[in-house]
Motif scaffolding. Structure first.
Motif, mmCIF file in Angstrom:
data_model
loop_
_atom_site.group_PDB
_atom_site.id
_atom_site.type_symbol
_atom_site.label_atom_id
_atom_site.label_comp_id
_atom_site.label_asym_id
_atom_site.label_seq_id
_atom_site.Cartn_x
_atom_site.Cartn_y
_atom_site.Cartn_z
ATOM 1 N N MET A 1 19.158 7.065 12.693
ATOM 2 C CA MET A 1 18.838 6.702 10.972
ATOM 3 C C MET A 1 18.575 8.297 10.545
ATOM 4 O O MET A 1 17.989 9.516 11.171
ATOM 5 C CB MET A 1 17.947 5.849 11.280
ATOM 6 N N SER A 2 18.807 8.404 9.688
ATOM 7 C CA SER A 2 18.615 9.785 8.868
ATOM 8 C C SER A 2 17.325 9.726 8.148
ATOM 9 O O SER A 2 17.040 11.140 8.283
ATOM 10 C CB SER A 2 19.602 9.965 7.676
ATOM 11 N N THR A 3 16.860 8.297 7.928
ATOM 12 C CA THR A 3 15.307 9.358 7.264
ATOM 13 C C THR A 3 14.997 7.341 8.726
ATOM 14 O O THR A 3 14.883 6.615 9.053
ATOM 15 C CB THR A 3 15.155 7.886 5.681
ATOM 16 N N THR A 4 13.352 8.379 8.448
ATOM 17 C CA THR A 4 12.299 7.854 9.954
ATOM 18 C C THR A 4 11.927 6.471 9.301
ATOM 19 O O THR A 4 11.483 6.520 8.083
ATOM 20 C CB THR A 4 11.830 8.482 10.456
ATOM 21 N N LEU A 5 11.608 5.394 9.726
ATOM 22 C CA LEU A 5 11.338 4.298 8.902
ATOM 23 C C LEU A 5 9.840 4.248 9.704
ATOM 24 O O LEU A 5 8.772 5.211 10.098
ATOM 25 C CB LEU A 5 11.745 2.600 9.623
ATOM 26 N N ARG A 6 8.825 4.299 8.102
ATOM 27 C CA ARG A 6 7.437 4.656 8.016
ATOM 28 C C ARG A 6 6.930 2.932 7.902
ATOM 29 O O ARG A 6 7.152 2.511 6.482
ATOM 30 C CB ARG A 6 7.079 5.382 6.547
ATOM 31 N N ILE A 7 6.298 2.970 8.745
ATOM 32 C CA ILE A 7 5.262 1.040 8.484
ATOM 33 C C ILE A 7 4.357 1.419 8.167
ATOM 34 O O ILE A 7 2.983 2.166 9.346
ATOM 35 C CB ILE A 7 6.072 0.485 9.945
ATOM 36 N N HIS A 8 3.317 1.698 7.417
ATOM 37 C CA HIS A 8 1.661 1.696 6.623
ATOM 38 C C HIS A 8 1.045 0.605 7.178
ATOM 39 O O HIS A 8 1.959 -0.867 6.421
ATOM 40 C CB HIS A 8 1.250 2.138 5.131
ATOM 41 N N SER A 9 -0.483 0.205 8.174
ATOM 42 C CA SER A 9 -0.409 -0.672 8.868
ATOM 43 C C SER A 9 -1.804 0.107 9.020
ATOM 44 O O SER A 9 -2.535 0.955 9.054
ATOM 45 C CB SER A 9 0.269 -0.544 10.384
ATOM 46 N N PHE A 10 -2.368 -1.345 10.039
ATOM 47 C CA PHE A 10 -4.027 -0.672 10.356
ATOM 48 C C PHE A 10 -3.690 -1.446 11.729
ATOM 49 O O PHE A 10 -3.964 -2.447 12.269
ATOM 50 C CB PHE A 10 -4.959 -1.346 9.305
ATOM 51 N N PRO A 11 -5.053 -1.235 12.342
ATOM 52 C CA PRO A 11 -4.636 -1.369 13.929
ATOM 53 C C PRO A 11 -5.466 -2.457 14.315
ATOM 54 O O PRO A 11 -4.582 -3.895 15.119
ATOM 55 C CB PRO A 11 -5.398 -0.069 14.493
ATOM 56 N N LEU A 12 -6.669 -3.006 13.517
ATOM 57 C CA LEU A 12 -6.844 -4.685 13.250
ATOM 58 C C LEU A 12 -6.243 -5.824 12.956
ATOM 59 O O LEU A 12 -7.028 -7.286 12.513
ATOM 60 C CB LEU A 12 -7.896 -4.516 13.207
ATOM 61 N N SER A 13 -4.661 -4.885 12.115
ATOM 62 C CA SER A 13 -4.405 -6.670 11.770
ATOM 63 C C SER A 13 -3.902 -6.764 11.374
ATOM 64 O O SER A 13 -2.659 -5.760 12.504
ATOM 65 C CB SER A 13 -3.645 -5.306 9.813
ATOM 66 N N GLY A 14 -2.935 -7.929 11.285
ATOM 67 C CA GLY A 14 -1.905 -8.914 12.470
ATOM 68 C C GLY A 14 -0.845 -8.475 11.637
ATOM 69 O O GLY A 14 0.118 -8.879 12.265
ATOM 70 N N GLN A 42 -6.733 1.738 1.265
ATOM 71 C CA GLN A 42 -6.107 0.749 0.209
ATOM 72 C C GLN A 42 -5.532 0.627 -1.246
ATOM 73 O O GLN A 42 -4.803 -0.271 -1.831
ATOM 74 C CB GLN A 42 -5.961 -1.082 1.005
ATOM 75 N N LYS A 43 -6.156 0.923 -1.433
ATOM 76 C CA LYS A 43 -7.148 0.899 -3.114
ATOM 77 C C LYS A 43 -6.356 2.508 -3.681
ATOM 78 O O LYS A 43 -7.004 2.585 -4.888
ATOM 79 C CB LYS A 43 -8.630 0.704 -3.744
ATOM 80 N N ALA A 44 -6.672 3.261 -2.944
ATOM 81 C CA ALA A 44 -5.886 4.770 -3.366
ATOM 82 C C ALA A 44 -5.086 4.678 -4.134
ATOM 83 O O ALA A 44 -4.255 3.518 -3.716
ATOM 84 C CB ALA A 44 -6.133 5.708 -2.562
ATOM 85 N N ASP A 45 -4.878 5.888 -5.376
ATOM 86 C CA ASP A 45 -2.960 5.286 -6.670
ATOM 87 C C ASP A 45 -2.434 5.641 -5.142
ATOM 88 O O ASP A 45 -1.501 4.849 -5.997
ATOM 89 C CB ASP A 45 -3.994 6.515 -7.407
ATOM 90 N N SER A 46 -2.214 6.290 -3.876
ATOM 91 C CA SER A 46 -0.799 6.540 -3.627
ATOM 92 C C SER A 46 -0.014 5.206 -2.927
ATOM 93 O O SER A 46 0.626 4.931 -2.758
ATOM 94 C CB SER A 46 -1.233 7.793 -2.664
ATOM 95 N N PHE A 47 -1.679 4.599 -2.217
ATOM 96 C CA PHE A 47 -0.556 3.103 -1.660
ATOM 97 C C PHE A 47 -0.711 1.773 -2.722
ATOM 98 O O PHE A 47 0.251 1.679 -2.514
ATOM 99 C CB PHE A 47 -2.236 2.852 -0.978
ATOM 100 N N LEU A 48 -1.206 2.290 -3.363
ATOM 101 C CA LEU A 48 -0.914 1.316 -5.076
ATOM 102 C C LEU A 48 0.721 1.073 -5.056
ATOM 103 O O LEU A 48 1.206 0.424 -6.354
ATOM 104 C CB LEU A 48 -2.410 1.307 -6.073
ATOM 105 N N ALA A 49 0.618 2.552 -5.443
ATOM 106 C CA ALA A 49 1.837 2.603 -5.597
ATOM 107 C C ALA A 49 2.666 2.197 -4.990
ATOM 108 O O ALA A 49 3.814 1.832 -5.526
ATOM 109 C CB ALA A 49 2.475 4.673 -5.902
ATOM 110 N N LEU A 50 2.922 2.204 -3.673
ATOM 111 C CA LEU A 50 3.606 1.440 -2.537
ATOM 112 C C LEU A 50 3.558 0.164 -2.223
ATOM 113 O O LEU A 50 4.407 -0.773 -2.708
ATOM 114 C CB LEU A 50 3.919 1.832 -0.860
ATOM 115 N N ASN A 51 2.590 -0.487 -2.759
ATOM 116 C CA ASN A 51 1.624 -2.158 -2.923
ATOM 117 C C ASN A 51 0.996 -2.165 -3.649
ATOM 118 O O ASN A 51 -0.303 -1.970 -3.525
ATOM 119 C CB ASN A 51 1.663 -2.432 -1.378
ATOM 120 N N PRO A 52 1.094 -2.784 -5.391
ATOM 121 C CA PRO A 52 -0.018 -2.505 -5.459
ATOM 122 C C PRO A 52 -1.021 -4.158 -5.582
ATOM 123 O O PRO A 52 -1.850 -4.471 -6.042
ATOM 124 C CB PRO A 52 0.475 -3.143 -7.109
#
Length: 207
Positions: A1-14, A42-52
């Motif tokens: 893959m030319s671009t690495t997949l990025r998974i935005h997550s939290f360790p305690l989130s199922g 998760q309330k930061a503007d940078s994250f909300l730009a990914l998922n409102p």
């Protein structure tokens, strides 16, 4: 893959874990980006730009951005690991049925009961436990004599249900009366590439 997949997550989130687990099981190269829910990342503007909606997980695949854990599973399977999403229309429909179960009874039963104990969520524990018990009472006979939910191979249906079923005891949901469910969980845990979700202490602040 030319671009690495990025998974935005939290360790305690199922929900986050099911995506991380699938990428690991399927051998899909990826990077996990920690979103510090406890401190409001998760309330930061940078994250909300990914998922409102301000929720994990979120997948970045180059210019493609997808939220909702089940939607991410479908995308990853269809694009990178098609063996995990059957092309047979009947089996694919069965997979979709279990994805709906993951978004419904699993979310409002075992997952919600866990939220009460772990994150002090203001939910009704008796309602959550009753939903969880109904769900387990349906799944256990379905899994009689079989290792997977659909067909003879692991699909995204199995991954979608694993995380919150495995951690149901954190919501005071006993798995002891459901031997087939416990055997199913053990099967997933025996797979190459399995990635556990950490056990969680109780009484954390709700994010």
């Amino acid at each position: 893959m030319s671009t690495t997949l990025r998974i935005h997550s939290f360790p305690l989130s199922g929900h986050g874990h099911r995506v991380e687990l699938f990428a690991s099981l399927a051998g899909i190269p990826h990077e996990v980006v920690h979103v510090d829910l406890a401190n409001g990342a998760q309330k930061a503007d940078s994250f909300l730009a990914l998922n409102p909606a301000g929720q994990v997980p979120v997948l970045e695949d180059g210019a493609v951005v997808i939220s909702d854990s089940n939607a991410i599973l479908v995308y990853l399977a269809r694009k990178y690991a098609p063996s995990y999403l059957p092309s047979d229309p009947v089996k694919e429909a069965q997979v979709q049925k279990f994805l709906s179960l993951a978004a419904g009874e699993l979310a409002f039963g075992p997952a919600a009961a866990r939220l009460i104990n772990v994150f002090n969520a203001p939910l009704d524990p008796e309602f959550c436990k009753s939903v969880a018990t109904r769900l387990l009472a349906k799944l256990d006979p379905h899994l009689e004599g079989r290792d997977t939910l659909v067909g003879d191979a692991v699909t995204i249906a199995d991954v979608a249900l694993y995380s919150y079923l495995a951690h149901a005891p954190e919501g005071d949901i006993s798995l002891q009366p459901f031997p087939n469910v416990r055997r199913f969980l053990a099967k997933i845990e025996s797979l190459p590439g399995f990635k556990p979700m950490p056990a969680t202490p109780v009484g954390l602040s709700a994010a």
